[in-house]
Write an enzyme that holds these catalytic residues in place. Sequence first.
Site, mmCIF file in Angstrom:
data_model
loop_
_atom_site.group_PDB
_atom_site.id
_atom_site.type_symbol
_atom_site.label_atom_id
_atom_site.label_comp_id
_atom_site.label_asym_id
_atom_site.label_seq_id
_atom_site.Cartn_x
_atom_site.Cartn_y
_atom_site.Cartn_z
ATOM 1 N N CYS A 84 0.833 -1.199 0.000
ATOM 2 C CA CYS A 84 0.000 0.000 0.000
ATOM 3 C C CYS A 84 0.875 1.260 0.000
ATOM 4 O O CYS A 84 1.507 1.578 -0.999
ATOM 5 C CB CYS A 84 -0.972 -0.045 1.178
ATOM 6 S SG CYS A 84 -2.347 1.127 1.035
ATOM 7 N N HIS A 179 -3.594 -5.376 0.737
ATOM 8 C CA HIS A 179 -3.000 -5.780 2.018
ATOM 9 C C HIS A 179 -2.963 -7.308 2.140
ATOM 10 O O HIS A 179 -3.953 -7.922 2.543
ATOM 11 C CB HIS A 179 -3.788 -5.177 3.182
ATOM 12 C CG HIS A 179 -3.583 -3.710 3.341
ATOM 13 N ND1 HIS A 179 -2.608 -3.179 4.155
ATOM 14 C CD2 HIS A 179 -4.205 -2.655 2.760
ATOM 15 C CE1 HIS A 179 -2.644 -1.864 4.081
ATOM 16 N NE2 HIS A 179 -3.603 -1.513 3.239
ATOM 17 N N GLU A 181 -1.513 -8.952 4.392
ATOM 18 C CA GLU A 181 -1.410 -9.351 5.791
ATOM 19 C C GLU A 181 -2.757 -9.616 6.445
ATOM 20 O O GLU A 181 -2.821 -10.305 7.475
ATOM 21 C CB GLU A 181 -0.639 -8.295 6.600
ATOM 22 C CG GLU A 181 -1.329 -6.959 6.786
ATOM 23 C CD GLU A 181 -1.074 -5.964 5.666
ATOM 24 O OE1 GLU A 181 -1.095 -4.759 5.950
ATOM 25 O OE2 GLU A 181 -0.874 -6.397 4.507
ATOM 26 N N SER A 233 -6.729 -10.671 35.614
ATOM 27 C CA SER A 233 -8.072 -10.218 35.260
ATOM 28 C C SER A 233 -9.024 -11.387 35.086
ATOM 29 O O SER A 233 -10.221 -11.194 34.945
ATOM 30 C CB SER A 233 -8.019 -9.423 33.950
ATOM 31 O OG SER A 233 -7.660 -10.272 32.880
ATOM 32 N N GLY A 234 -8.482 -12.611 35.075
ATOM 33 C CA GLY A 234 -9.297 -13.777 34.783
ATOM 34 C C GLY A 234 -9.248 -14.153 33.320
ATOM 35 O O GLY A 234 -9.756 -15.203 32.929
ATOM 36 N N SER A 238 -3.473 -12.494 30.981
ATOM 37 C CA SER A 238 -2.789 -12.416 32.270
ATOM 38 C C SER A 238 -2.415 -13.808 32.773
ATOM 39 O O SER A 238 -1.386 -13.991 33.430
ATOM 40 C CB SER A 238 -3.654 -11.680 33.305
ATOM 41 O OG SER A 238 -4.900 -12.316 33.489
#
EC number: 6.3.5.2
Length: 530
Positions: A84, A179, A181, A233-234, A238
């Site tokens: 691009c 693009h 990707e 954070s559950g 994390s």
Amino acid sequence: MHQRILILDYGSQVTQLIARRVREAGVYSEIHAGDVDDAFVRDQVAQGLKGIILSGSHASAYEEGSMRVPAAVFEVGVPVLGICYGMQSMAQQLGGTVSFSDHREFGYAEVRAHGHTKLLDGLADFTTDEGHGMLKVWMSHGDKVTELPPGFKLMASTASCPIAGMADEDRGFYAVQFHPEVTHTVQGKAMLARFVKDICGCEGDWNMPDYISEAVARIREQVGSDEVILGLSGGVDSLVAAALIHRAIGDQLTCVFVDHGLLRLDEGKQVMQTFAENMGVKIVHVDATSQFMGKLTGVADPEAKRKIIGREFVEVFQDEAGKLQGAKWLAQGTIYPDVIESAGAKTGKATSIKSHHNVGGLPDTLNLQLLEPLRELFKDEVRELGVALGLPPQMVYRHPFPGPGLGVRILGEVKHEYAELLRRADAIFIEELRNAKDPASGLTWYELTSQAFAVFLPVKSVGVMGDGRTYEYVVALRAVQTFDFMTADWAPLPHPLLARVSSRIINEVRGINRVVYDVSSKPPATIEWE
């Protein structure tokens, strides 16, 4: 040292996807700002760099002050792929012409390949009646190349973009206007793998076990003998961060699980049980519901809510860190989509969309250094890492949950009443997704969706229940399918499943009388509503 590809970032929101696709090919990649100097490029080549990729950008190639590609990129003798804006810059700097287009292309396009180049030869999604191979791609551009640079030949075109790809194969220079990707470009992964392997000559010597070894070594070197505190954070991020850090430094890590009153149904109990049974990590449970809910009273703006939640997290961590002798590091499960959407990427070029409570800007009063071992990884890489670390798949493949929790799934002001209604509605939705199987694949719809949740709308609608009139709240259901969370499609859930979820929520959750389903993709919408 691993064979590697250098990605120069010019500000695209999806630059890191390029790195992800390159890594999927087993090749290590690094992202650096597009305005690095020539000496940096030459030094990279001296260290064995195999190729360079130029990213897209939200800027115009001929806009005053726009970044130019370092001249050394085209002088050092390694293959270069422009995407691009990268294509436009390559054309402009090597003697071609770039013009503003009256017909801007955003979204799906069909590209015809030309010239049997090494990059595109043999790749096609379908063939026209005339026998032309066509590619289904994703476009996002206003400017376009209107005259090829000397030595280049046409490689691809669309109906509205006559030069959608170009190549100088003698020098190993390739460029595409679309693009490759993003997942919407069907053959994009194959194109990038072909570039790094067939054109750049990389053998593919990068893998997750190697990444773990290197990450463990980096954490040990960075932390030394210091104590580390990590906020749970559950969510998956994390959890995996805790497992990786624990492997590196063991009991130097203490996890703090903060219940801010905005968790999913019974999540506090589940997190404590899971971490105690599976990880053997020191964990402290802090019930800060009153603190968070009090600060959120009367606040409706989503950015303000995120920042309040982030600030309160910092305060809780600071209190807990003060109780730990020697705690000098705050670890977070920040991953790259968090960073890019906050324009906190290390190149600093991307346009901001929303802030995240665990990205950058910790106050000096915290007196803790920041440790983010997952900062460069995508969600799918984080899951792969978790499995490689030996974590139970049912934990690793749980749907992601935002750090601010239900605070960004309750539109407008957060109230305890709203949180309770949303918790129960969300639990019903997830339960039904886990119980419903797709006959074609044999998988549950929970497995077939990447993220699913309910959103509380603070508006009331008229309904009828029995012989009586109701005037109650509305919830929206959101379910998406995505590979990398940078782009996503809404999940085509079966109508009988949606009907069952709606019926259960309306009948079992007093206070809700209407359920709607969100059919927005990302982009233009984000996955979360706030």
